[in-house]
Design an enzyme around this catalytic site. Sequence first.
Site, PDB file in Angstrom:
ATOM      1  N   SER A  18       0.704  -1.350  -0.141  1.00 49.23           N
ATOM      2  CA  SER A  18       0.063   0.361  -0.349  1.00 49.23           C
ATOM      3  C   SER A  18       0.872   1.031  -0.162  1.00 49.23           C
ATOM      4  O   SER A  18       1.564   1.711   0.707  1.00 49.23           O
ATOM      5  CB  SER A  18      -0.863  -0.406   0.953  1.00 49.23           C
ATOM      6  OG  SER A  18      -1.515   1.443   1.385  1.00 49.23           O
ATOM      7  N   ARG A  19       0.365   2.252  -0.844  1.00 47.13           N
ATOM      8  CA  ARG A  19       1.379   3.182  -0.896  1.00 47.13           C
ATOM      9  C   ARG A  19       0.749   4.464  -0.259  1.00 47.13           C
ATOM     10  O   ARG A  19       0.345   5.758   0.415  1.00 47.13           O
ATOM     11  CB  ARG A  19       1.349   3.812  -2.228  1.00 47.13           C
ATOM     12  CG  ARG A  19       2.182   4.174  -3.164  1.00 47.13           C
ATOM     13  CD  ARG A  19       2.696   2.989  -2.975  1.00 47.13           C
ATOM     14  NE  ARG A  19       3.387   2.442  -4.239  1.00 47.13           N
ATOM     15  CZ  ARG A  19       4.177   1.315  -5.043  1.00 47.13           C
ATOM     16  NH1 ARG A  19       3.186   0.100  -5.349  1.00 47.13           N
ATOM     17  NH2 ARG A  19       5.662   1.668  -5.205  1.00 47.13           N
ATOM     18  N   LYS A  69     -13.130  -4.628   2.073  1.00 44.63           N
ATOM     19  CA  LYS A  69     -13.933  -3.572   1.628  1.00 44.63           C
ATOM     20  C   LYS A  69     -15.479  -4.013   1.136  1.00 44.63           C
ATOM     21  O   LYS A  69     -16.149  -2.915   1.194  1.00 44.63           O
ATOM     22  CB  LYS A  69     -13.442  -2.658   0.233  1.00 44.63           C
ATOM     23  CG  LYS A  69     -12.477  -2.442  -0.496  1.00 44.63           C
ATOM     24  CD  LYS A  69     -12.066  -1.513  -1.606  1.00 44.63           C
ATOM     25  CE  LYS A  69     -10.736  -1.225  -2.461  1.00 44.63           C
ATOM     26  NZ  LYS A  69     -10.874  -0.813  -3.190  1.00 44.63           N
ATOM     27  N   ASN A  89     -13.966   2.397   1.617  1.00 41.68           N
ATOM     28  CA  ASN A  89     -12.807   2.022   1.526  1.00 41.68           C
ATOM     29  C   ASN A  89     -12.590   3.140   2.553  1.00 41.68           C
ATOM     30  O   ASN A  89     -11.260   3.239   2.940  1.00 41.68           O
ATOM     31  CB  ASN A  89     -12.053   2.438   0.379  1.00 41.68           C
ATOM     32  CG  ASN A  89     -11.931   3.538  -0.699  1.00 41.68           C
ATOM     33  OD1 ASN A  89     -13.053   5.146  -0.091  1.00 41.68           O
ATOM     34  ND2 ASN A  89     -11.530   4.099  -1.401  1.00 41.68           N
ATOM     35  N   GLY A 132     -15.264  -4.323 -12.487  1.00 40.86           N
ATOM     36  CA  GLY A 132     -15.481  -4.142 -10.735  1.00 40.86           C
ATOM     37  C   GLY A 132     -15.754  -3.227 -10.176  1.00 40.86           C
ATOM     38  O   GLY A 132     -16.284  -2.415 -10.708  1.00 40.86           O
ATOM     39  N   GLY A 133     -14.452  -3.331  -9.645  1.00 43.47           N
ATOM     40  CA  GLY A 133     -15.551  -2.887  -8.319  1.00 43.47           C
ATOM     41  C   GLY A 133     -14.807  -0.844  -8.183  1.00 43.47           C
ATOM     42  O   GLY A 133     -15.675  -0.858  -8.283  1.00 43.47           O
ATOM     43  N   LEU A 219      -6.836   4.171 -14.722  1.00 47.48           N
ATOM     44  CA  LEU A 219      -6.802   3.742 -14.203  1.00 47.48           C
ATOM     45  C   LEU A 219      -5.241   3.159 -12.967  1.00 47.48           C
ATOM     46  O   LEU A 219      -4.567   3.384 -12.252  1.00 47.48           O
ATOM     47  CB  LEU A 219      -8.299   3.107 -13.062  1.00 47.48           C
ATOM     48  CG  LEU A 219      -8.897   3.841 -12.693  1.00 47.48           C
ATOM     49  CD1 LEU A 219      -9.512   4.753 -13.524  1.00 47.48           C
ATOM     50  CD2 LEU A 219     -10.413   3.256 -11.566  1.00 47.48           C
ATOM     51  N   TYR A 221      -2.263   2.498 -12.589  1.00 47.20           N
ATOM     52  CA  TYR A 221      -0.943   3.984 -12.260  1.00 47.20           C
ATOM     53  C   TYR A 221       0.677   2.999 -12.374  1.00 47.20           C
ATOM     54  O   TYR A 221       1.926   3.582 -11.754  1.00 47.20           O
ATOM     55  CB  TYR A 221      -1.013   4.073 -11.023  1.00 47.20           C
ATOM     56  CG  TYR A 221      -1.132   3.468 -10.225  1.00 47.20           C
ATOM     57  CD1 TYR A 221      -0.615   3.536  -8.602  1.00 47.20           C
ATOM     58  CD2 TYR A 221      -2.752   3.765  -9.629  1.00 47.20           C
ATOM     59  CE1 TYR A 221      -0.525   2.698  -7.809  1.00 47.20           C
ATOM     60  CE2 TYR A 221      -3.211   2.918  -7.849  1.00 47.20           C
ATOM     61  CZ  TYR A 221      -1.374   2.328  -7.691  1.00 47.20           C
ATOM     62  OH  TYR A 221      -1.768   1.417  -6.443  1.00 47.20           O
ATOM     63  N   GLY A 242      -3.764   6.982 -13.620  1.00 44.02           N
ATOM     64  CA  GLY A 242      -3.903   6.640 -12.225  1.00 44.02           C
ATOM     65  C   GLY A 242      -3.665   7.191 -10.943  1.00 44.02           C
ATOM     66  O   GLY A 242      -4.346   7.158  -9.635  1.00 44.02           O
TER      67      GLY A 242
HETATM   68  P1  NAP Z   1     -11.562  -5.801  -9.935  1.00 44.17           P
HETATM   69  O1  NAP Z   1     -12.536  -5.492  -9.467  1.00 44.17           O
HETATM   70  O2  NAP Z   1     -10.992  -6.929 -10.033  1.00 44.17           O
HETATM   71  O3  NAP Z   1     -12.649  -6.089 -12.336  1.00 44.17           O
HETATM   72  C1  NAP Z   1     -11.711  -5.727 -12.887  1.00 44.17           C
HETATM   73  C2  NAP Z   1     -12.109  -5.395 -14.489  1.00 44.17           C
HETATM   74  O4  NAP Z   1     -10.509  -5.970 -14.970  1.00 44.17           O
HETATM   75  C3  NAP Z   1     -12.935  -6.958 -14.510  1.00 44.17           C
HETATM   76  O5  NAP Z   1     -13.668  -6.197 -15.245  1.00 44.17           O
HETATM   77  C4  NAP Z   1     -12.069  -7.186 -15.579  1.00 44.17           C
HETATM   78  O6  NAP Z   1     -13.468  -8.622 -16.283  1.00 44.17           O
HETATM   79  C5  NAP Z   1     -11.034  -7.041 -16.262  1.00 44.17           C
HETATM   80  N1  NAP Z   1     -10.042  -8.190 -16.260  1.00 44.17           N
HETATM   81  C6  NAP Z   1      -9.109  -8.449 -15.795  1.00 44.17           C
HETATM   82  N2  NAP Z   1      -8.425  -9.293 -16.629  1.00 44.17           N
HETATM   83  C7  NAP Z   1      -8.421  -8.752 -17.754  1.00 44.17           C
HETATM   84  C8  NAP Z   1      -8.641  -9.491 -18.682  1.00 44.17           C
HETATM   85  N3  NAP Z   1      -7.502 -10.517 -19.144  1.00 44.17           N
HETATM   86  N4  NAP Z   1      -9.045  -9.373 -20.193  1.00 44.17           N
HETATM   87  C9  NAP Z   1     -10.309  -8.653 -19.978  1.00 44.17           C
HETATM   88  N5  NAP Z   1     -10.840  -8.384 -18.739  1.00 44.17           N
HETATM   89  C10 NAP Z   1      -9.920  -8.345 -17.955  1.00 44.17           C
HETATM   90  O7  NAP Z   1     -10.350  -4.253  -9.936  1.00 44.17           O
HETATM   91  P2  NAP Z   1     -10.672  -3.073  -9.703  1.00 44.17           P
HETATM   92  O8  NAP Z   1     -10.709  -2.727  -8.449  1.00 44.17           O
HETATM   93  O9  NAP Z   1     -11.686  -2.576 -10.641  1.00 44.17           O
HETATM   94  O10 NAP Z   1      -9.521  -2.773 -10.498  1.00 44.17           O
HETATM   95  C11 NAP Z   1      -9.365  -2.834 -11.604  1.00 44.17           C
HETATM   96  C12 NAP Z   1      -7.794  -1.959 -11.772  1.00 44.17           C
HETATM   97  O11 NAP Z   1      -7.827  -0.062 -11.395  1.00 44.17           O
HETATM   98  C13 NAP Z   1      -6.460  -2.564 -10.816  1.00 44.17           C
HETATM   99  O12 NAP Z   1      -5.664  -2.073 -12.417  1.00 44.17           O
HETATM  100  C14 NAP Z   1      -6.293  -1.513  -9.889  1.00 44.17           C
HETATM  101  O13 NAP Z   1      -5.221  -1.547  -9.784  1.00 44.17           O
HETATM  102  C15 NAP Z   1      -6.850  -0.048 -10.542  1.00 44.17           C
HETATM  103  N6  NAP Z   1      -7.168   0.641  -9.634  1.00 44.17           N
HETATM  104  C16 NAP Z   1      -6.832   2.336  -9.852  1.00 44.17           C
HETATM  105  C17 NAP Z   1      -7.292   2.974  -8.946  1.00 44.17           C
HETATM  106  C18 NAP Z   1      -6.249   4.121  -8.451  1.00 44.17           C
HETATM  107  O14 NAP Z   1      -6.698   5.628  -7.590  1.00 44.17           O
HETATM  108  N7  NAP Z   1      -5.607   4.361  -9.345  1.00 44.17           N
HETATM  109  C19 NAP Z   1      -8.248   2.581  -7.686  1.00 44.17           C
HETATM  110  C20 NAP Z   1      -8.627   1.427  -7.881  1.00 44.17           C
HETATM  111  C21 NAP Z   1      -8.307   0.067  -8.717  1.00 44.17           C
HETATM  112  P3  NAP Z   1     -14.137  -9.735 -15.687  1.00 44.17           P
HETATM  113  O15 NAP Z   1     -15.274  -9.065 -15.353  1.00 44.17           O
HETATM  114  O16 NAP Z   1     -14.246 -10.194 -16.892  1.00 44.17           O
HETATM  115  O17 NAP Z   1     -13.340 -10.990 -14.558  1.00 44.17           O
END
Ligand code: NAP
Length: 278
Positions: A18-19, A69, A89, A132-133, A219, A221, A242
Amino acid sequence: MGETMRAACVIGWPIGHSRSPLIHNYWIKQHGLDAVYRREAVAPEAFADFISHLAEHGYAGANVTIPHKEKALALSEPDDRARAVGAANTLWYDRGHLCSTNTDVEGFTANLDAAVPDWENRADEAVVLGAGGSARAVIYGLIERGLRRICVVNRTPERSEALRARLGPAVEPVRGTALPHVLARAGLLVNCTSLGMTGQPPLDIDLGPLPNHAVVADLVYAPLETALLATARARGLATADGLGMLLHQAVRGFQLWFGVRPEVTADLRAALEADLAR
Ligand code: NAP
């Protein structure tokens, strides 16, 4: 720890990556506060007990990350954002009640406001990749800001269809084959999948159909400049990254726990960039 010292923490399992401590301890130092922000590694079976005794552990509040969460939402009094997203969160006490929100919602929109101040004029319609989330938080933020239509494309179509039922008729689930068509009328494209992240497969998308006024947000980063953002910039499109969202989502928790509204500055960003580059 002094009598007046305030403390907050980030709770996860594992938590080493965690950052958040870097961000909050930077602001604590900047504002000269008698406060501390720590990591707490708490196993799933111990989480409920830990947060029901958060104050006894010495904390004014906490951030919560994977895998806690959803449980944090169930064990607190969530606001509309946390309830709609289905995950909390950020936790704090209000008159003895443990309250929660989801700061990814405002983190996303505040970062867009900072990076592309006129984005709302450009984005009547958006395309969101992922369901996703983080996609739920992003979509809720866009609905709060009045976007008319948000097309959602996801590998598993059932998950994007479920988002319409959850978040309302502004959400339009779209199959991958229709992506060029919806991109052509989109003013905003957001990647909420993990594709393009270090160690994950690349995000394979043709930005060609996007109009020239469109904004592209990612998103992911790590890496800081994803292939999606690099391609968008090379085409002259405005972008939001991100890391900016990660920094902006931290603002509200800090204010709730420590009573000061901190700022996302270039210096703070540079400190995070240096840490990510390590
Ligand atoms: P999550 O709930 O696990 O959702 C992941 C999403 O990515 C789902 O829609 C999934 O599709 C899709 N996915 C994963 N692997 C895939 C693949 N090989 N091909 C196609 N689609 C794929 O994760 P999340 O919490 O939403 O996070 C998603 C990203 O956002 C992560 O990289 C996370 O680090 C980043 N994030 C950044 C911040 C920020 O503050 N910058 C905040 C939150 C998250 P399916 O539904 O088909 O599995």
